[in-house]
Motif scaffolding. Structure first.
Motif, PDB file in Angstrom:
ATOM      1  N   ASP A 235      38.724 -12.780   4.519  1.00 51.90           N
ATOM      2  CA  ASP A 235      39.997 -13.062   4.496  1.00 51.90           C
ATOM      3  C   ASP A 235      40.302 -14.002   3.135  1.00 51.90           C
ATOM      4  OD1 ASP A 235      42.745 -12.562   4.465  1.00 51.90           O
ATOM      5  OD2 ASP A 235      42.867 -13.351   6.657  1.00 51.90           O
ATOM      6  N   ASP A 236      41.380 -13.911   2.390  1.00 54.82           N
ATOM      7  CA  ASP A 236      41.881 -14.987   1.686  1.00 54.82           C
ATOM      8  C   ASP A 236      40.680 -15.289   0.746  1.00 54.82           C
ATOM      9  OD1 ASP A 236      44.025 -15.288   3.312  1.00 54.82           O
ATOM     10  OD2 ASP A 236      43.572 -17.368   4.049  1.00 54.82           O
ATOM     11  N   GLU A 292      45.698  -8.375  -0.928  1.00 53.49           N
ATOM     12  CA  GLU A 292      46.772  -8.829   0.095  1.00 53.49           C
ATOM     13  C   GLU A 292      48.223  -9.203  -0.685  1.00 53.49           C
ATOM     14  OE1 GLU A 292      44.882 -12.636   1.341  1.00 53.49           O
ATOM     15  OE2 GLU A 292      44.867 -11.478   3.335  1.00 53.49           O
TER      16      GLU A 292
HETATM   17 MG    MG Z   1      45.040 -13.675   3.903  1.00 59.03          MG
END
Ligand code: MG
Ligand code: C2E
Ligand code: MG
Length: 334
Positions: A235-236, A292
């Motif tokens: 993620d990220d 995202e």
């Molecule tokens: Mg994220």
């Protein structure tokens, strides 16, 4: 200023590596400082103020110092209140999950969904996770809530499956503390078993910074997850400092390109270059990319041209409560 000079001298002296039995050891530490008479009129008050300053210094990372200031006690008591409210929230089952789909960027077919926690608070309304996950983490409550999140997401998807909806895999976010809990693998196995869930329908999301904290530990957990049959997304991605070598050697399936790059991409060439680099690197390593936070058609089309694999964002859907989410499944298979 004499005080600061002394302090920095001490900090510097202590931070030299020590040799113990041939091993080099580096101590890191934090310092909280209170001053007489301003921050307390007696030893008890001074220690209390210094302790508060220390806890802020610790949160901000190591090797730092922090002077006491009056608003720290406000923050501390606000935290305490929130902590109490959250304990009640657990007891009264005030958490709910929303689900946000992600789609194949070319066909716009739904290929997965992410479970995102919300707190339905009697006093504060619907509270976003950014406001309370850090407190759950700090107090350790995240361990209990984390298991609840996993179980609730699996139960929901299982229920949809039983109702013959054409389900897609569900991603569950793991925070650092959850990721580092000793029996994480056992817990995941247990919940999968209890729910009668297909492990291949579960993806764990860990942030790039958690991933990089302790590489050997990360490797062992991810390997265990693979053995169970789950997928792993980072993620990220792009905000941390992963080295290519690690990504190559680790059992990872997807990189989720951080929202900040997607937001800037269309107007900022540097962000666009980073996105291009992430996508190309991912493909070289046989990983899939998920963008995202896509909010516009322009962003979506741009990412499609760059051959990003999947997209998630308000452009196609916000995170939704389960009852609303099920309307997104195509009706035909039902
Ligand atoms: Mg994220
Ligand atoms: P994340 O995992 O990176 O989640 C993506 C966040 O972006 C979500 O915020 C989502 O609502 C938001 N988002 C999605 N599409 C868009 C868009 O087009 N524009 C904008 N501006 N935002 C978009 P949310 O739900 O507030 O979650 C924030 C963070 O809190 C998550 O970031 C995750 O790190 C954490 N979190 C959320 N749910 C959980 C959970 O169940 N467990 C844990 N440990 N952490 C969670
Ligand atoms: Mg996530």
């Amino acid at each position: 200023s004499d005080n600061i000079f002394m302090l920095e001298k001490i900090l510097k002296e202590i931070s030299y590596p020590l040799k113990i039995d041939g091993d080099e050891i580096i101590l890191t530490f934090s310092t909280g400082i209170s001053l007489y008479p301003h921050d307390g009129g007696n030893a008890f008050e001074l220690l209390k103020s210094a302790g508060m300053a220390l806890s802020i210094a610790t949160q901000e990372g190591r090797k730092t110092y922090q002077f006491y200031s009056a608003d720290m006690s406000v923050t501390a008591s606000a935290m305490l209140l929130l902590e109490k409210q959250l304990m009640k929230a657990i007891k009264n089952e005030e958490f709910i999950l929303h689900y946000q789909p992600y789609w194949d960027i070319t066909t716009k077919k739904m290929v997965g969904m992410e479970a995102l926690i919300r707190w339905q608070s009697k006093d504060n309304g619907l509270v976003p996770p950014g406001k309370f996950i850090p407190v759950l983490e700090e107090t350790g409550m995240i361990i209990e809530v984390g298991e609840w999140i996993l179980r609730t997401a699996m139960r929901q998807v299982k229920a949809w499956q039983d109702e013959r909806y054409p389900v897609v895999p569900v991603s569950v976010n793991m925070s650092l503390i959850q990721f580092r809990q000793k029996d994480l693998t056992e817990m995941v196995k247990k919940v999968i078993r209890e729910c009668g869930f297909y492990p291949s329908l579960l993806t764990l999301e860990i942030t790039e910074s958690a991933f990089m904290q302790d590489i050997e530990f990360t490797r062992s957990v991810l390997t265990a997850m693979k053995e169970i049959g789950c997928s792993v997304s980072i993620d990220d991605f792009g905000t941390g400092y992963s080295s290519l070598a690690y990504l190559k050697r680790f059992p990872v399936d997807n990189l989720k390109i951080d929202i900040s790059f997607i937001r800037e991409m269309v107007k900022d060439p540097d962000s666009a270059s980073i996105v291009v680099a992430i996508i190309n690197m991912a493909h070289t390593l046989n990983l899939k990319t998920i963008a995202e936070g896509i909010e516009t058609e322009e962003q979506w089309n741009f990412l499609r041209l760059l051959r990003c694999d999947m997209g998630q964002g308000f452009y196609l859907s916000k995170p939704l409560p389960a009852e609303e989410f099920e309307k997104l499944f195509s009706g035909e298979d039902k």
